[in-house]
Design a protein around this motif. Sequence first.
Motif, PDB file in Angstrom:
ATOM      1  N   LYS A 149       0.814  -1.207   0.000  1.00  0.00           N
ATOM      2  CA  LYS A 149       0.000   0.000   0.000  1.00  0.00           C
ATOM      3  C   LYS A 149       0.853   1.265   0.000  1.00  0.00           C
ATOM      4  O   LYS A 149       1.951   1.285   0.546  1.00  0.00           O
ATOM      5  CB  LYS A 149      -0.933   0.008   1.212  1.00  0.00           C
ATOM      6  N   GLN A 150       0.301   2.301  -0.580  1.00  0.00           N
ATOM      7  CA  GLN A 150       0.976   3.590  -0.620  1.00  0.00           C
ATOM      8  C   GLN A 150       0.814   4.298   0.730  1.00  0.00           C
ATOM      9  O   GLN A 150      -0.193   4.122   1.421  1.00  0.00           O
ATOM     10  CB  GLN A 150       0.364   4.451  -1.728  1.00  0.00           C
ATOM     11  N   ILE A 151       1.826   5.071   1.091  1.00  0.00           N
ATOM     12  CA  ILE A 151       1.740   5.862   2.319  1.00  0.00           C
ATOM     13  C   ILE A 151       1.964   7.332   1.998  1.00  0.00           C
ATOM     14  O   ILE A 151       2.569   7.669   0.978  1.00  0.00           O
ATOM     15  CB  ILE A 151       2.759   5.401   3.385  1.00  0.00           C
ATOM     16  N   LYS A 152       1.479   8.187   2.888  1.00  0.00           N
ATOM     17  CA  LYS A 152       1.657   9.625   2.745  1.00  0.00           C
ATOM     18  C   LYS A 152       2.196  10.163   4.056  1.00  0.00           C
ATOM     19  O   LYS A 152       1.704   9.798   5.129  1.00  0.00           O
ATOM     20  CB  LYS A 152       0.320  10.293   2.409  1.00  0.00           C
ATOM     21  N   PHE A 153       3.212  11.027   3.992  1.00  0.00           N
ATOM     22  CA  PHE A 153       3.797  11.568   5.207  1.00  0.00           C
ATOM     23  C   PHE A 153       4.448  12.916   4.919  1.00  0.00           C
ATOM     24  O   PHE A 153       4.695  13.279   3.758  1.00  0.00           O
ATOM     25  CB  PHE A 153       4.827  10.600   5.801  1.00  0.00           C
ATOM     26  N   THR A 154       4.727  13.644   5.973  1.00  0.00           N
ATOM     27  CA  THR A 154       5.469  14.902   5.885  1.00  0.00           C
ATOM     28  C   THR A 154       6.928  14.608   6.194  1.00  0.00           C
ATOM     29  O   THR A 154       7.228  13.926   7.176  1.00  0.00           O
ATOM     30  CB  THR A 154       4.920  15.936   6.887  1.00  0.00           C
ATOM     31  N   TYR A 155       7.827  15.112   5.340  1.00  0.00           N
ATOM     32  CA  TYR A 155       9.249  14.787   5.488  1.00  0.00           C
ATOM     33  C   TYR A 155      10.072  16.061   5.645  1.00  0.00           C
ATOM     34  O   TYR A 155       9.926  17.015   4.869  1.00  0.00           O
ATOM     35  CB  TYR A 155       9.745  14.009   4.273  1.00  0.00           C
ATOM     36  N   MET A 196      10.396  11.789   9.492  1.00  0.00           N
ATOM     37  CA  MET A 196       9.040  11.614   8.974  1.00  0.00           C
ATOM     38  C   MET A 196       8.013  12.007  10.024  1.00  0.00           C
ATOM     39  O   MET A 196       8.196  11.762  11.211  1.00  0.00           O
ATOM     40  CB  MET A 196       8.834  10.157   8.537  1.00  0.00           C
ATOM     41  N   GLN A 197       6.898  12.603   9.570  1.00  0.00           N
ATOM     42  CA  GLN A 197       5.818  13.015  10.461  1.00  0.00           C
ATOM     43  C   GLN A 197       4.470  12.683   9.821  1.00  0.00           C
ATOM     44  O   GLN A 197       4.365  12.570   8.602  1.00  0.00           O
ATOM     45  CB  GLN A 197       5.873  14.524  10.724  1.00  0.00           C
ATOM     46  N   SER A 198       3.461  12.541  10.655  1.00  0.00           N
ATOM     47  CA  SER A 198       2.064  12.441  10.205  1.00  0.00           C
ATOM     48  C   SER A 198       1.872  11.395   9.114  1.00  0.00           C
ATOM     49  O   SER A 198       1.367  11.689   8.018  1.00  0.00           O
ATOM     50  CB  SER A 198       1.571  13.806   9.686  1.00  0.00           C
TER      51      SER A 198
END
Length: 303
Positions: A149-155, A196-198
């Motif tokens: 699965k794809q993930i989304k995060f703040t870097y 990495m965040q959120s």
Amino acid sequence: MNQRRLMIMRLLDARKKFTARELAERFDVSVRTIQRDLDYLQQLGFPLYTEVGANGGYRVLPNRILPPLQLTEHEAFGLFMMMEYLQQVPDFPYGSIREQLSDHYFSSLPSDVQDRITRMSQHIAFLQNHSKQPEALTTQIIHAAMEKKQIKFTYASRSGLKEIEVYPIGIYYEHGYWYMPAQKRERVLLYRLDRMQSLAILHQTDTSVPTLKEWLISTDDREKIEVTVRFTDFGARLAQSDILFKLMKDYEWRGSVPPEEFPFMARRLLAYGPEAEVVQPKELRELVGELLESSLAPYRQDF
């Protein structure tokens, strides 16, 4: 197995010695019944042995098999030390159970083994400097990688915060940090988890994403440039524990590196200070020099 035989196992597993008569009196049965119980336990493989003489009795073998796993004492000590070490690794996947597992395992061991482990722990320590990771991040990434699965995060990159969407391949731990190689379109990029965040797991899937093991043994088809790094004697000793330079020979490391990896390699070399020098290529040599100049800039303001 009846309750009496289970109790006999626990008594003997505490490394205490009992005669058949003492056991018979404790359980209010005949000596003959106790002897049948002991014969039964030996047939099951319970490691009993008999000491003869006036002070004789029944004991369990010194390096006996211990619950809850089929382990000898030495294996039990080693497993407990491994669990102690893993507790030092921040945000270990499923790490919330580590302390509970360690306590549960420790409490299931015979009291004499507990005592030896307690004394042993006074003579061993794991001293490492670790980065602080967001809680449960590694566990989420592993689940996403397993499900493709794809993930989304703040870097937090060098140029500031960025919103990233990638397919994680897995995670690995090196030099106090967790790293995540992830696929973005046709490229595989490397991210440090402490930046990495959120993180959120998205619904999109891609079954073509490789596993971490497949990626580690795959051939990197990116364009590469020959790199040579020369180390001092002391630098070579420091580099012995650095997986990046493990193939060093005669104080020199040679390898082919994609230009995209030069910033990462330059910062890695910066930690060696005067103990390492880039011989070639010119681009990497200049990049290390620029980092050194920027490191010196705050100190030059005092002169």
